[in-house]
Design an enzyme around this catalytic site. Sequence first.
Site, PDB file in Angstrom:
ATOM      1  N   ASN A   7      15.061 -51.134  -2.703  1.00 44.01           N
ATOM      2  CA  ASN A   7      13.917 -50.287  -2.378  1.00 44.01           C
ATOM      3  C   ASN A   7      13.858 -49.507  -3.614  1.00 44.01           C
ATOM      4  O   ASN A   7      14.704 -48.628  -3.799  1.00 44.01           O
ATOM      5  CB  ASN A   7      14.233 -49.501  -1.182  1.00 44.01           C
ATOM      6  CG  ASN A   7      14.355 -50.371   0.081  1.00 44.01           C
ATOM      7  OD1 ASN A   7      13.323 -51.140   0.345  1.00 44.01           O
ATOM      8  ND2 ASN A   7      15.399 -50.347   0.809  1.00 44.01           N
ATOM      9  N   CYS A  47      19.647 -44.580  12.115  1.00 48.05           N
ATOM     10  CA  CYS A  47      20.389 -44.552  10.962  1.00 48.05           C
ATOM     11  C   CYS A  47      20.855 -43.107  10.780  1.00 48.05           C
ATOM     12  O   CYS A  47      20.162 -42.273  10.411  1.00 48.05           O
ATOM     13  CB  CYS A  47      19.488 -44.988   9.593  1.00 48.05           C
ATOM     14  SG  CYS A  47      20.511 -44.997   8.091  1.00 48.05           S
ATOM     15  N   CYS A  79      25.843 -37.063  -1.255  1.00 47.39           N
ATOM     16  CA  CYS A  79      27.031 -38.011  -1.466  1.00 47.39           C
ATOM     17  C   CYS A  79      27.764 -37.914  -2.889  1.00 47.39           C
ATOM     18  O   CYS A  79      27.143 -37.721  -3.853  1.00 47.39           O
ATOM     19  CB  CYS A  79      26.349 -39.608  -1.178  1.00 47.39           C
ATOM     20  SG  CYS A  79      27.868 -40.603  -1.394  1.00 47.39           S
ATOM     21  N   CYS A  95      20.920 -45.369  -5.966  1.00 49.78           N
ATOM     22  CA  CYS A  95      20.819 -44.645  -4.667  1.00 49.78           C
ATOM     23  C   CYS A  95      20.291 -43.195  -4.727  1.00 49.78           C
ATOM     24  O   CYS A  95      20.609 -42.475  -5.506  1.00 49.78           O
ATOM     25  CB  CYS A  95      22.018 -44.661  -3.786  1.00 49.78           C
ATOM     26  SG  CYS A  95      21.949 -43.724  -2.365  1.00 49.78           S
ATOM     27  N   SER A  97      29.430 -52.407   1.284  1.00 50.97           N
ATOM     28  CA  SER A  97      28.367 -52.338   0.227  1.00 50.97           C
ATOM     29  C   SER A  97      29.076 -52.942  -1.203  1.00 50.97           C
ATOM     30  O   SER A  97      29.714 -52.172  -1.824  1.00 50.97           O
ATOM     31  CB  SER A  97      27.902 -51.024  -0.068  1.00 50.97           C
ATOM     32  OG  SER A  97      27.318 -50.427   1.052  1.00 50.97           O
ATOM     33  N   LEU A  98      28.559 -54.309  -1.226  1.00 48.88           N
ATOM     34  CA  LEU A  98      29.404 -55.022  -2.316  1.00 48.88           C
ATOM     35  C   LEU A  98      28.414 -55.141  -3.335  1.00 48.88           C
ATOM     36  O   LEU A  98      28.889 -54.478  -4.754  1.00 48.88           O
ATOM     37  CB  LEU A  98      29.591 -56.500  -1.907  1.00 48.88           C
ATOM     38  CG  LEU A  98      30.551 -57.260  -2.819  1.00 48.88           C
ATOM     39  CD1 LEU A  98      31.745 -56.738  -2.832  1.00 48.88           C
ATOM     40  CD2 LEU A  98      30.610 -58.717  -2.300  1.00 48.88           C
ATOM     41  N   HIS A  99      27.525 -55.540  -3.413  1.00 49.01           N
ATOM     42  CA  HIS A  99      26.354 -55.302  -4.544  1.00 49.01           C
ATOM     43  C   HIS A  99      26.828 -56.151  -5.941  1.00 49.01           C
ATOM     44  O   HIS A  99      25.938 -56.193  -6.931  1.00 49.01           O
ATOM     45  CB  HIS A  99      25.889 -53.960  -5.107  1.00 49.01           C
ATOM     46  CG  HIS A  99      25.545 -53.219  -3.742  1.00 49.01           C
ATOM     47  ND1 HIS A  99      25.070 -53.738  -2.485  1.00 49.01           N
ATOM     48  CD2 HIS A  99      25.907 -51.881  -3.298  1.00 49.01           C
ATOM     49  CE1 HIS A  99      25.025 -52.709  -1.628  1.00 49.01           C
ATOM     50  NE2 HIS A  99      25.473 -51.452  -2.103  1.00 49.01           N
ATOM     51  N   GLU A 109      18.031 -36.526   6.060  1.00 48.72           N
ATOM     52  CA  GLU A 109      17.006 -37.341   6.576  1.00 48.72           C
ATOM     53  C   GLU A 109      17.490 -38.159   7.519  1.00 48.72           C
ATOM     54  O   GLU A 109      18.656 -38.735   7.361  1.00 48.72           O
ATOM     55  CB  GLU A 109      16.237 -37.827   5.464  1.00 48.72           C
ATOM     56  CG  GLU A 109      15.261 -36.941   4.841  1.00 48.72           C
ATOM     57  CD  GLU A 109      14.462 -37.740   3.684  1.00 48.72           C
ATOM     58  OE1 GLU A 109      13.284 -37.077   3.323  1.00 48.72           O
ATOM     59  OE2 GLU A 109      14.673 -38.617   3.234  1.00 48.72           O
ATOM     60  N   GLY A 145      25.401 -40.171   2.469  1.00 49.72           N
ATOM     61  CA  GLY A 145      26.818 -40.136   2.725  1.00 49.72           C
ATOM     62  C   GLY A 145      27.690 -41.130   2.690  1.00 49.72           C
ATOM     63  O   GLY A 145      27.343 -42.173   3.162  1.00 49.72           O
ATOM     64  N   GLU A 146      29.040 -40.816   2.444  1.00 52.29           N
ATOM     65  CA  GLU A 146      29.932 -42.324   2.708  1.00 52.29           C
ATOM     66  C   GLU A 146      30.867 -41.741   3.691  1.00 52.29           C
ATOM     67  O   GLU A 146      31.608 -40.873   3.618  1.00 52.29           O
ATOM     68  CB  GLU A 146      30.767 -42.212   1.273  1.00 52.29           C
ATOM     69  CG  GLU A 146      32.162 -42.823   1.403  1.00 52.29           C
ATOM     70  CD  GLU A 146      31.618 -44.341   1.974  1.00 52.29           C
ATOM     71  OE1 GLU A 146      30.900 -45.116   1.639  1.00 52.29           O
ATOM     72  OE2 GLU A 146      32.717 -44.695   2.876  1.00 52.29           O
ATOM     73  N   CYS A 182      16.470 -47.686   3.268  1.00 53.71           N
ATOM     74  CA  CYS A 182      17.933 -47.573   2.716  1.00 53.71           C
ATOM     75  C   CYS A 182      17.750 -47.149   1.205  1.00 53.71           C
ATOM     76  O   CYS A 182      17.110 -47.733   0.590  1.00 53.71           O
ATOM     77  CB  CYS A 182      18.750 -49.001   2.869  1.00 53.71           C
ATOM     78  SG  CYS A 182      19.296 -49.429   4.342  1.00 53.71           S
ATOM     79  N   CYS A 222      26.234 -43.427  -6.720  1.00 57.16           N
ATOM     80  CA  CYS A 222      25.826 -44.942  -7.206  1.00 57.16           C
ATOM     81  C   CYS A 222      24.475 -44.741  -7.663  1.00 57.16           C
ATOM     82  O   CYS A 222      23.704 -43.971  -7.611  1.00 57.16           O
ATOM     83  CB  CYS A 222      25.688 -45.818  -5.769  1.00 57.16           C
ATOM     84  SG  CYS A 222      27.089 -46.126  -4.882  1.00 57.16           S
ATOM     85  N   SER A 278      28.975 -48.221   7.484  1.00 58.74           N
ATOM     86  CA  SER A 278      28.980 -49.008   6.121  1.00 58.74           C
ATOM     87  C   SER A 278      29.482 -48.298   5.111  1.00 58.74           C
ATOM     88  O   SER A 278      29.487 -46.747   4.971  1.00 58.74           O
ATOM     89  CB  SER A 278      27.228 -49.076   5.799  1.00 58.74           C
ATOM     90  OG  SER A 278      27.138 -49.473   4.473  1.00 58.74           O
TER      91      SER A 278
HETATM   92  N1  SAH Z   1      27.597 -44.758   1.527  1.00 59.18           N
HETATM   93  C1  SAH Z   1      27.412 -45.786   2.327  1.00 59.18           C
HETATM   94  C2  SAH Z   1      26.665 -45.910   3.519  1.00 59.18           C
HETATM   95  C3  SAH Z   1      25.236 -45.398   3.180  1.00 59.18           C
HETATM   96  S1  SAH Z   1      24.179 -46.352   2.156  1.00 59.18           S
HETATM   97  C4  SAH Z   1      27.423 -47.144   1.571  1.00 59.18           C
HETATM   98  O1  SAH Z   1      27.178 -46.980   0.533  1.00 59.18           O
HETATM   99  O2  SAH Z   1      27.540 -48.148   2.213  1.00 59.18           O
HETATM  100  C5  SAH Z   1      23.717 -47.614   3.147  1.00 59.18           C
HETATM  101  C6  SAH Z   1      23.186 -48.949   2.484  1.00 59.18           C
HETATM  102  O3  SAH Z   1      22.049 -48.708   1.777  1.00 59.18           O
HETATM  103  C7  SAH Z   1      24.193 -49.201   1.292  1.00 59.18           C
HETATM  104  O4  SAH Z   1      24.643 -50.641   1.511  1.00 59.18           O
HETATM  105  C8  SAH Z   1      23.646 -49.015   0.063  1.00 59.18           C
HETATM  106  O5  SAH Z   1      24.166 -49.693  -0.872  1.00 59.18           O
HETATM  107  C9  SAH Z   1      22.240 -49.207   0.411  1.00 59.18           C
HETATM  108  N2  SAH Z   1      21.433 -48.703  -0.445  1.00 59.18           N
HETATM  109  C10 SAH Z   1      21.393 -47.492  -1.239  1.00 59.18           C
HETATM  110  N3  SAH Z   1      20.345 -47.403  -2.035  1.00 59.18           N
HETATM  111  C11 SAH Z   1      19.437 -48.361  -1.885  1.00 59.18           C
HETATM  112  C12 SAH Z   1      18.078 -48.720  -2.067  1.00 59.18           C
HETATM  113  N4  SAH Z   1      17.761 -47.982  -3.176  1.00 59.18           N
HETATM  114  N5  SAH Z   1      17.706 -49.827  -1.966  1.00 59.18           N
HETATM  115  C13 SAH Z   1      18.186 -50.588  -0.952  1.00 59.18           C
HETATM  116  N6  SAH Z   1      19.414 -50.551  -0.538  1.00 59.18           N
HETATM  117  C14 SAH Z   1      20.179 -49.165  -0.862  1.00 59.18           C
HETATM  118 FE1  SF4 Z   2      26.592 -42.639  -1.496  1.00 60.04          FE
HETATM  119 FE2  SF4 Z   2      26.110 -44.899  -0.386  1.00 60.04          FE
HETATM  120 FE3  SF4 Z   2      24.247 -43.860  -1.719  1.00 60.04          FE
HETATM  121 FE4  SF4 Z   2      26.406 -44.676  -3.064  1.00 60.04          FE
HETATM  122  S1  SF4 Z   2      24.754 -46.043  -1.790  1.00 60.04           S
HETATM  123  S2  SF4 Z   2      25.613 -42.896  -3.341  1.00 60.04           S
HETATM  124  S3  SF4 Z   2      27.886 -44.392  -1.548  1.00 60.04           S
HETATM  125  S4  SF4 Z   2      25.287 -43.124   0.227  1.00 60.04           S
END
Ligand code: SAH
Ligand code: SF4
Length: 355
Positions: free
Chosen positions: A303, A110, A117, A124, A227-229, A93, A172-173, A346, A121, A204
């Site tokens: 989200n 995007c 991926c 995600c 992506s720190l979180h 997508e 994906g990463e 995202c 995480c 990212s």
């Molecule tokens: N894999 C890479 C890039 C894709 S994810 C990464 O993790 O950085 C892009 C961004 O969306 C990242 O910051 C990710 O943590 C965030 N993201 C993933 N799931 C999300 C969600 N459910 N709500 C908000 N942001 C989310």
């Molecule tokens: Fe992969 Fe980024 Fe989603 Fe983590 S947040 S599973 S690294 S796409």
Amino acid sequence: MDSKVELLGLSIAELEEFVVAIGEPKFRAKQIYKWIYQKREHSFYEMSDLPKDLRYKLDEIAIISIPRVLKQKVSLDGTRKYLIEFRDKKKVETVVIPQSFDKSGKYSLCLSTQVGCPIGCSFCATGLGGFQRNLTYYEIVGLYLTSARELKKKIRSDKEDLIANVVYMGMGEPLLNYEETIRSIYFLNDAKGINLGQRHITISTAGEVSGIYKLAEENLQVTLAISLHASNDELRNELIPLNRKYPLTDLFNAVKYYIDKTNRRVTFEYILLDDINTNKSDADSLIKLVKPLLANVNLIPYNEVDNIAYQKPPARRIEMFYNWLVSGGLNVTIREEKGADIDAACGQLATKKER
Ligand code: SAH
Ligand code: SF4
């Protein structure tokens, strides 16, 4: 079909080799390149400055396989989500997000770098679906071309280019598919082709440390977003399994190296998860980690995703957390929520359910 020569992703020099090999003058290569990347045309028949017989010949022996849009959804805020299919039927997508309410204004795109991926995480939707394969650089460029073409078809605009920014924040990463991602950036950036400025590109990463060191050596002007979180290893291990391989100390050493080497400001993304990472103590340790780096922090209200139990904090808490960081001296923005009504925000990107 498979025996045809793939022209998508060939450099001008490679295209020149190809046209000479089929007995055509070298300058045809530049014309074809222009059609593919500037005019976004992948049908040889439409390449009106090529002789007719050459157009037929090309159609017989070559192909420009830009991926296909299978479905699209439009959000109330103008965000568009495309379900795009590659030649092997794998799907990703891709989302285009308007930068203003004016629908003929500019958009951010995007992009994805993998089908699924491998990092997994816990919050995600992409991670939930597992990993299928890496995209090639020309498939990533193909995502750009398909989305740009589709957008132009739907939005009546006299602008040559509706896409002003590209963020590698789809599925994906990117740094786990390093070579193809970087090659796609050089392609998007090529002044003779798509001509997207490097400063309009953000990558990212979930913290793939080896890739951050490599990226530091590239001499690219792109923005790196991390992506720190979480600001402690215990929680980050739970959210991003990659943290077990590269804990915060390793990640921050890599980011410091990157900043020293490139002189560029990085962004830390921080998802806001209710009751998980939005306490005062989280804010304090985040400030301690990030402040010395003069980096930006982008807060992303979570989200919500089906089958994942995390929740977005109430607005009051989001504001409170923001204020703590600002009073701690950080440069903070809150990401505006876009496309949530069509699951295009995202982390809501998944192809399994194909809604
Ligand atoms: N894999 C890479 C890039 C894709 S994810 C990464 O993790 O950085 C892009 C961004 O969306 C990242 O910051 C990710 O943590 C965030 N993201 C993933 N799931 C999300 C969600 N459910 N709500 C908000 N942001 C989310
Ligand atoms: Fe992969 Fe980024 Fe989603 Fe983590 S947040 S599973 S690294 S796409």
